[in-house]
Scaffold this motif. Structure first.
Motif, PDB file in Angstrom:
ATOM      1  N   CYS A  69       2.814   7.338   2.464  1.00 22.33           N
ATOM      2  CA  CYS A  69       3.097   5.931   2.778  1.00 22.33           C
ATOM      3  C   CYS A  69       2.792   5.624   4.247  1.00 22.33           C
ATOM      4  N   THR A  70       3.241   6.505   5.121  1.00 21.99           N
ATOM      5  CA  THR A  70       3.030   6.313   6.561  1.00 21.99           C
ATOM      6  C   THR A  70       1.535   6.286   6.868  1.00 21.99           C
ATOM      7  N   THR A  71       0.786   7.184   6.256  1.00 21.95           N
ATOM      8  CA  THR A  71      -0.657   7.262   6.491  1.00 21.95           C
ATOM      9  C   THR A  71      -1.366   6.008   5.989  1.00 21.95           C
ATOM     10  N   ARG A  72      -0.881   5.440   4.886  1.00 23.71           N
ATOM     11  CA  ARG A  72      -1.573   4.293   4.269  1.00 23.71           C
ATOM     12  C   ARG A  72      -1.213   2.952   4.906  1.00 23.71           C
ATOM     13  N   CYS A  73      -0.144   2.899   5.684  1.00 28.09           N
ATOM     14  CA  CYS A  73       0.322   1.598   6.165  1.00 28.09           C
ATOM     15  C   CYS A  73      -0.622   0.999   7.211  1.00 28.09           C
ATOM     16  N   PRO A  74      -1.190  -0.191   6.962  1.00 26.55           N
ATOM     17  CA  PRO A  74      -2.100  -0.799   7.932  1.00 26.55           C
ATOM     18  C   PRO A  74      -1.367  -1.351   9.160  1.00 26.55           C
ATOM     19  N   GLN A  75      -0.051  -1.442   9.069  1.00 24.96           N
ATOM     20  CA  GLN A  75       0.742  -1.992  10.173  1.00 24.96           C
ATOM     21  C   GLN A  75       1.423  -0.892  10.988  1.00 24.96           C
ATOM     22  N   GLU A  76       1.076   0.356  10.697  1.00 27.33           N
ATOM     23  CA  GLU A  76       1.646   1.511  11.403  1.00 27.33           C
ATOM     24  C   GLU A  76       3.165   1.587  11.315  1.00 27.33           C
ATOM     25  N   VAL A  77       3.707   1.145  10.185  1.00 21.71           N
ATOM     26  CA  VAL A  77       5.145   1.341   9.946  1.00 21.71           C
ATOM     27  C   VAL A  77       5.310   2.778   9.456  1.00 21.71           C
ATOM     28  N   ASP A  78       6.174   3.532  10.109  1.00 22.82           N
ATOM     29  CA  ASP A  78       6.399   4.925   9.693  1.00 22.82           C
ATOM     30  C   ASP A  78       7.415   4.908   8.538  1.00 22.82           C
ATOM     31  N   VAL A  79       6.888   4.656   7.343  1.00 19.49           N
ATOM     32  CA  VAL A  79       7.762   4.467   6.177  1.00 19.49           C
ATOM     33  C   VAL A  79       8.567   5.737   5.879  1.00 19.49           C
ATOM     34  N   ALA A  80       7.934   6.907   6.032  1.00 23.25           N
ATOM     35  CA  ALA A  80       8.653   8.162   5.761  1.00 23.25           C
ATOM     36  C   ALA A  80       9.852   8.298   6.701  1.00 23.25           C
ATOM     37  N   LYS A  81       9.664   7.870   7.946  1.00 24.22           N
ATOM     38  CA  LYS A  81      10.780   7.950   8.894  1.00 24.22           C
ATOM     39  C   LYS A  81      11.883   6.954   8.508  1.00 24.22           C
ATOM     40  N   VAL A  82      11.482   5.813   7.963  1.00 24.96           N
ATOM     41  CA  VAL A  82      12.475   4.833   7.505  1.00 24.96           C
ATOM     42  C   VAL A  82      13.321   5.440   6.378  1.00 24.96           C
ATOM     43  N   MET A  83      12.680   6.249   5.530  1.00 25.11           N
ATOM     44  CA  MET A  83      13.428   6.933   4.452  1.00 25.11           C
ATOM     45  C   MET A  83      14.472   7.879   5.055  1.00 25.11           C
ATOM     46  N   ASP A  84      14.064   8.623   6.080  1.00 20.93           N
ATOM     47  CA  ASP A  84      15.025   9.511   6.757  1.00 20.93           C
ATOM     48  C   ASP A  84      16.163   8.697   7.369  1.00 20.93           C
ATOM     49  N   ALA A  85      15.779   7.583   8.003  1.00 18.43           N
ATOM     50  CA  ALA A  85      16.780   6.733   8.652  1.00 18.43           C
ATOM     51  C   ALA A  85      17.791   6.226   7.619  1.00 18.43           C
ATOM     52  N   ALA A  86      17.292   5.801   6.464  1.00 16.46           N
ATOM     53  CA  ALA A  86      18.191   5.264   5.424  1.00 16.46           C
ATOM     54  C   ALA A  86      19.172   6.343   4.964  1.00 16.46           C
TER      55      ALA A  86
ATOM     56  N   ARG B 108       0.834  -1.216   0.000  1.00 20.67           N
ATOM     57  CA  ARG B 108       0.000   0.000   0.000  1.00 20.67           C
ATOM     58  C   ARG B 108       0.865   1.261   0.000  1.00 20.67           C
ATOM     59  N   CYS B 109       2.000   1.223   0.684  1.00 19.81           N
ATOM     60  CA  CYS B 109       2.883   2.397   0.730  1.00 19.81           C
ATOM     61  C   CYS B 109       3.381   2.723  -0.677  1.00 19.81           C
ATOM     62  N   ALA B 110       3.825   1.691  -1.385  1.00 21.82           N
ATOM     63  CA  ALA B 110       4.363   1.902  -2.733  1.00 21.82           C
ATOM     64  C   ALA B 110       3.272   2.368  -3.684  1.00 21.82           C
ATOM     65  N   ALA B 111       2.061   1.805  -3.531  1.00 23.82           N
ATOM     66  CA  ALA B 111       0.961   2.159  -4.433  1.00 23.82           C
ATOM     67  C   ALA B 111       0.574   3.626  -4.292  1.00 23.82           C
ATOM     68  N   GLY B 112       0.755   4.195  -3.100  1.00 23.84           N
ATOM     69  CA  GLY B 112       0.346   5.589  -2.893  1.00 23.84           C
ATOM     70  C   GLY B 112       1.471   6.590  -3.076  1.00 23.84           C
ATOM     71  N   CYS B 113       2.692   6.108  -3.220  1.00 27.47           N
ATOM     72  CA  CYS B 113       3.840   7.033  -3.267  1.00 27.47           C
ATOM     73  C   CYS B 113       3.882   7.781  -4.606  1.00 27.47           C
ATOM     74  N   PRO B 114       3.862   9.126  -4.560  1.00 30.52           N
ATOM     75  CA  PRO B 114       3.855   9.884  -5.822  1.00 30.52           C
ATOM     76  C   PRO B 114       5.191   9.864  -6.558  1.00 30.52           C
ATOM     77  N   ILE B 115       6.244   9.402  -5.887  1.00 31.57           N
ATOM     78  CA  ILE B 115       7.574   9.417  -6.526  1.00 31.57           C
ATOM     79  C   ILE B 115       8.020   8.004  -6.899  1.00 31.57           C
ATOM     80  N   ALA B 116       7.212   6.990  -6.567  1.00 37.16           N
ATOM     81  CA  ALA B 116       7.649   5.592  -6.762  1.00 37.16           C
ATOM     82  C   ALA B 116       8.090   5.323  -8.202  1.00 37.16           C
ATOM     83  N   TYR B 117       7.467   6.015  -9.164  1.00 35.37           N
ATOM     84  CA  TYR B 117       7.802   5.746 -10.577  1.00 35.37           C
ATOM     85  C   TYR B 117       9.280   6.034 -10.880  1.00 35.37           C
TER      86      TYR B 117
END
Ligand code: SF4
Ligand code: SF4
Length: 193
Positions: free
Chosen positions: A81-98, A36-45
């Motif tokens: 991505c963070t908003t869409r994640c059903p598992q409450e993974v803060d994907v945007a924060k993971v991007m910062d972490a990376a 779901r995170c990837a499907a909603g990401c406007p930059i994924a392409y």
């Protein structure tokens, strides 16, 4: 009987996943790869790995793949991505972490122009207390050598009054103090204990 396990109950699966959990408070092992995170990401392409793939690479501890990826450098921090994640993974924060971990480990950003943009933006904010777009553009052009790129866009912005030719120094002292505090904290953190 099925059992729903909490983020605390699920242990990180790799050293890299542990670094993301300990340093940034996000447990990537909660991810069940729904996409779901990837499907909603406007930059994924434009990314080489979709956000869900980068999360999976972190789970597997694939440091070379993660730190050499363009994905986190292209992330616009929109938090869809963070908003869409059903598992409450803060994907945007993971991007910062990376990004932060890649720089700490000495990996150069996979996109050189993004490195130049970050440096130009930070030095601009430090000097003027807020973003002065015209100065930022000049600084970026000098760093990249792409003098004519987006020239039409710049002209349009000037005509519409979107580019101020002179900076305001409001907040510059405060910004300088914040930058100095961060530099001190980083130095302390890097000292051996
Ligand atoms: S939305 Fe959440 S659970 Fe789904 S793939 Fe992305 S991080 Fe994993
Ligand atoms: S925060 Fe980054 S990874 Fe997440 S949806 Fe926005 S651009 Fe994509």
């Amino acid at each position: 009987m099925s059992e729903v396990r909490s983020a605390e109950a699920i242990k990180p699966s790799s050293g890299l996943a542990t670094l993301v959990l300990d340093g940034f408070g996000t447990n990537v092992n909660m991810c069940f790869q729904c996409g779901r995170c990837a499907a909603g990401c406007p930059i994924a392409y434009a990314m080489d790995y979709a956000p869900a793939q980068l999360i999976h690479a972190i789970r597997l501890g694939m440091e070379e793949v993660v730190f050499n990826s363009k994905t986190m450098w292209l992330c616009a921090a929109c938090e869809t991505c963070t908003t869409r994640c059903p598992q409450e993974v803060d994907v945007a924060k993971v991007m910062d972490a990376a990004k932060i971990l890649a720089v700490k480990r000495g990996f150069k950003p996979a996109l050189g122009s993004i490195r130049a943009f970050h440096r130009a933006a930070l030095s601009n904010i430090r000097r003027f207390g807020r973003m002065w777009e015209a100065g930022m553009i000049v600084s970026l052009k000098l760093r990249t050598g792409h003098y004519l790129k987006d020239a039409d866009l710049g002209r349009k912005m000037l005509r519409k009054g979107k580019l101020k030719l002179l900076p305001s120094f409001t907040g510059s002292r405060r910004a300088g103090r914040i930058f100095s505090r961060v530099e001190r904290a980083e130095k302390e953190e890097s000292q051996p204990t």
